[in-house]
Design a protein around this motif. Sequence first.
Motif, mmCIF file in Angstrom:
data_model
loop_
_atom_site.group_PDB
_atom_site.id
_atom_site.type_symbol
_atom_site.label_atom_id
_atom_site.label_comp_id
_atom_site.label_asym_id
_atom_site.label_seq_id
_atom_site.Cartn_x
_atom_site.Cartn_y
_atom_site.Cartn_z
ATOM 1 N N TYR A 1 -2.380 -8.620 -4.781
ATOM 2 C CA TYR A 1 -2.160 -7.330 -5.206
ATOM 3 C C TYR A 1 -1.730 -7.593 -6.779
ATOM 4 O O TYR A 1 -0.843 -8.439 -7.154
ATOM 5 C CB TYR A 1 -0.890 -6.640 -4.351
ATOM 6 C CG TYR A 1 -1.439 -6.136 -3.137
ATOM 7 C CD1 TYR A 1 -2.120 -5.002 -3.281
ATOM 8 C CD2 TYR A 1 -1.354 -6.956 -2.178
ATOM 9 C CE1 TYR A 1 -2.653 -4.212 -1.703
ATOM 10 C CE2 TYR A 1 -1.736 -6.360 -0.821
ATOM 11 C CZ TYR A 1 -2.439 -4.995 -0.777
ATOM 12 O OH TYR A 1 -2.915 -4.629 0.347
ATOM 13 N N PRO B 1 4.367 0.412 -3.446
ATOM 14 C CA PRO B 1 4.241 -0.865 -4.469
ATOM 15 C C PRO B 1 5.394 -1.127 -5.224
ATOM 16 O O PRO B 1 5.880 -2.237 -5.437
ATOM 17 C CB PRO B 1 2.855 -0.590 -5.060
ATOM 18 C CG PRO B 1 2.870 0.705 -4.992
ATOM 19 C CD PRO B 1 3.205 1.359 -3.895
ATOM 20 N N ARG C 1 0.588 -1.184 0.117
ATOM 21 C CA ARG C 1 -0.077 0.042 -0.038
ATOM 22 C C ARG C 1 0.836 1.238 -0.053
ATOM 23 O O ARG C 1 0.298 2.185 -0.500
ATOM 24 C CB ARG C 1 -0.907 0.060 1.285
ATOM 25 C CG ARG C 1 -2.122 -0.981 1.223
ATOM 26 C CD ARG C 1 -3.044 -0.599 2.248
ATOM 27 N NE ARG C 1 -2.564 -0.754 3.566
ATOM 28 C CZ ARG C 1 -2.691 -1.709 4.163
ATOM 29 N NH1 ARG C 1 -3.206 -2.877 3.795
ATOM 30 N NH2 ARG C 1 -2.131 -1.996 5.544
#
Length: 389
Positions: free
Chosen positions: A223, A192, A189
């Motif tokens: 992700y 990245p 978060r």
Amino acid sequence: AIDVNITTRRVDMLIEEVVSLFECIKEAYEKDIDASRRAWDREFTKSLEAKASQAATGPIQPGPESLEDDEEAEEEDLEEETEEVEEELAGEEDEDGPEASEDEEDDTEEAPVERTYLFADNKEAAEEEEEDEGEEDEEESEAVPESVPREERSEEEEDYGLFETAERKLTSQIASEREKFEMFHTLFRSSPKKSVRFIYELIKAADLFLRRQLFPILREMDYPTLVDVYRRFIADEESSLRLHGMMGLVKLGSDEAKHTMTSAIRDVEPNVRRFIVNCLDHKGNHAEATAIARLSLDDDETVRRVAIRKLGLMGNHFALINLVPKLENENEGVRRGAIEALKKMTGTDMGYDPAASPSERRKCARQWKTLASKSAEGPHVLRELVGKK
């Protein structure tokens, strides 16, 4: 029975001692982490305060002694100038008479208004105003160029602190899996792009025990940036890292992940290729179908067998034209796998025997080639065979 009870109590006491010892170690480790974090915060705060004080410092002001000397010199110059003006006025009054003296009086009355700088107080005030304006201009000129680098330095220092904390947390043997899971979330978060290289280098340098702990945690995340992490793993020289990278791509299951996985079908390690061919979907996209067809020509027997079986599960013209040429392969295992896949797809083997003589095999193979040609002209031919099956 008494000995068993005594032994049980001793074991329980030892377990309690070991648990308390681990708790003490964990507490000491957390205290060390907190102390180092606080020390780093103090040093960072001191550096910021020092930079702020340097930026706020103005030009060097003159000392009190130099100010007194300047005031005395200014007063002497002022007295000399006033004496010269008075002498000139007195001489003009003697020559021109009373009318001229009246005019000169008017001039002398206006002189203080036009030449206010003759008074020492006004002159000092004007100089002080000019100095203040100069100081403000200098402070503004110094503040503008330093603002940007200061922000950049703060961002770099924040990233450094984040990755330093992440390294301690992820490599710790005391931190729980939940804490490490949350640490991975924080990395993806907050930063990245930088996290891709950090995670790759961290796991590459880790031992076997830590890898077995971190890889399952990574596979629980979804992700999109993880594709870049696994892409680095499948390009690594270590086969175990490449295999873990493949597992992560399969877990993600996105189109980009599948495309990345199909790009590694030429891996030098047979175990990696076996894993890939088992994970490819025979009902997938064109890239997966093409990868299965290429793996049906692999040097490893296991990879070939699985790929040929998946071609038979496709049941389409693409699978047919890739299976028929294998009926003339020199390897009997390849011929047997091909005819079994064709029979499962069409419901017939057309009398083909993989163990027959070359002439008999060629005769039956011609029938399959004719079927493949008809299927290319009209897909209904293959559909009719599948329907009869």
